[in-house]
Design a protein around this motif. Sequence first.
Motif, PDB file in Angstrom:
ATOM      1  N   THR A  37       0.828  -1.205   0.000  1.00 37.51           N
ATOM      2  CA  THR A  37       0.000   0.000   0.000  1.00 37.51           C
ATOM      3  C   THR A  37       0.862   1.256   0.000  1.00 37.51           C
ATOM      4  O   THR A  37       0.575   2.219  -0.724  1.00 37.51           O
ATOM      5  CB  THR A  37      -0.937   0.014   1.230  1.00 37.51           C
ATOM      6  N   ALA A  38       1.932   1.253   0.795  1.00 40.18           N
ATOM      7  CA  ALA A  38       2.844   2.400   0.825  1.00 40.18           C
ATOM      8  C   ALA A  38       3.476   2.616  -0.548  1.00 40.18           C
ATOM      9  O   ALA A  38       3.542   3.753  -1.047  1.00 40.18           O
ATOM     10  CB  ALA A  38       3.931   2.180   1.875  1.00 40.18           C
ATOM     11  N   TYR A  68       0.850   4.006  -2.961  1.00 31.32           N
ATOM     12  CA  TYR A  68       0.528   5.409  -2.678  1.00 31.32           C
ATOM     13  C   TYR A  68       1.637   6.333  -3.190  1.00 31.32           C
ATOM     14  O   TYR A  68       1.361   7.352  -3.835  1.00 31.32           O
ATOM     15  CB  TYR A  68       0.346   5.596  -1.175  1.00 31.32           C
ATOM     16  N   THR A  69       2.890   5.962  -2.928  1.00 26.09           N
ATOM     17  CA  THR A  69       4.018   6.777  -3.390  1.00 26.09           C
ATOM     18  C   THR A  69       4.090   6.798  -4.917  1.00 26.09           C
ATOM     19  O   THR A  69       4.379   7.835  -5.515  1.00 26.09           O
ATOM     20  CB  THR A  69       5.333   6.246  -2.807  1.00 26.09           C
ATOM     21  N   TYR A  79       1.627   6.541  -6.942  1.00 26.16           N
ATOM     22  CA  TYR A  79       0.547   7.419  -7.409  1.00 26.16           C
ATOM     23  C   TYR A  79       0.953   8.889  -7.289  1.00 26.16           C
ATOM     24  O   TYR A  79       0.724   9.688  -8.210  1.00 26.16           O
ATOM     25  CB  TYR A  79      -0.716   7.149  -6.585  1.00 26.16           C
ATOM     26  N   LEU A  80       1.586   9.239  -6.173  1.00 27.17           N
ATOM     27  CA  LEU A  80       1.973  10.634  -5.955  1.00 27.17           C
ATOM     28  C   LEU A  80       3.085  11.082  -6.893  1.00 27.17           C
ATOM     29  O   LEU A  80       3.048  12.188  -7.439  1.00 27.17           O
ATOM     30  CB  LEU A  80       2.436  10.839  -4.512  1.00 27.17           C
TER      31      LEU A  80
END
Length: 372
Positions: A73-74, A77-78, A80-81
């Motif tokens: 998940t981390a 998320y990274t 995506y950013l």
Amino acid sequence: MKIKLKISLEYLYYYVLILLLLNNWWGDLRVFRNIYLFVKPLLLCITLLLILALFCIKEYKLIELSIIITLVTAGMYTSYLTDSKWTLYCMILIAFSRKINIRQTIKIIYNCMSIFIIISVTIFLFQYFFLPSTLTLHEDYTSVIKYSMTFIGANEAARYWIYWFALYLYLNSGKPIAFFKKMLLTIITVFFYACTYSDALLLILIMAFLKLMEHKENFKKLVTKYAGYIFSIVWIFSLIILKFEDSFLYNILNKFTTGRLRLGITGFKIYNVSILGQQALEFGFWITNTSIRLVLDNAYYMIMIQYGIFYLILISFLFIKANKMLDYKSSCCLIMYSIFALAENNILSPTAIFPVLIAANLCWTYRKSNLI
């Protein structure tokens, strides 16, 4: 001829690893771009299916599943950013590294890297002798001409050889290397330097020295005792030294690192540290008028700002946790990784993270053996 695919957690991991390495290498090439853009969705879809199979093929303990989900998940998320898939690939490979045979994993990476380098160098030599107009050149501030050797840049080509060399030494740890092979390795290294003029290739001298000292018992004990701490020490020191801007030590180190400390100060002043990354579009227009991304040739600074300090803390934890279980060849990989991060910024690439996989596998093994 029948082709049998072994379906187990370990072999699924190897298939995912190969696909990620292939996608990363092909994405780094300047040739066959149209074919890559056509094939890329298929590669990623197959990889996604295999990753889902990794989740489904085995029942996990709650703590195992929690760690896996947190890491993936981390990374997601990274990614995506930052609009960069490196962190996602890295977290997937780390999260599922508990059941693998680490030597077999290293061998797979080594074989893939060998194929990639052979193909890239063959294409480069063909371009050089028969199609020179298709070569990608880069002229730096010293007016030195560098060849990308079919990669996205000259430094990237040098990195592939550095990774291959580290993998080769790992697989040949404890074995004597014949004089002919030493000469061949030296010639190829000189060839890569003559084409790329990459200072990162000096790391090969350090790796060669570590290989030379592998039968010195006192030296081996020293290396294996502290190798897991070097990454943390180096990145914390790299951060602290920025606080002494314009001091004598700072100026010496900044000159030695060709201005990397100064770039680090600029990056931190503008963007500060992030936890799990920042949007890629915020990293522009301060290095050149046309830059759309932050570029810091120091992985510690680059990760802290763009991808998030979480990843440095995670790698530090894995290295320290694995320290007591390291053998000499694994210790050398961790040292190489820690030093390499000072001069380059892509240590989260699937081609570069094998030292992290070594440490993660040891940590998973330790956890399993203690029934945690």
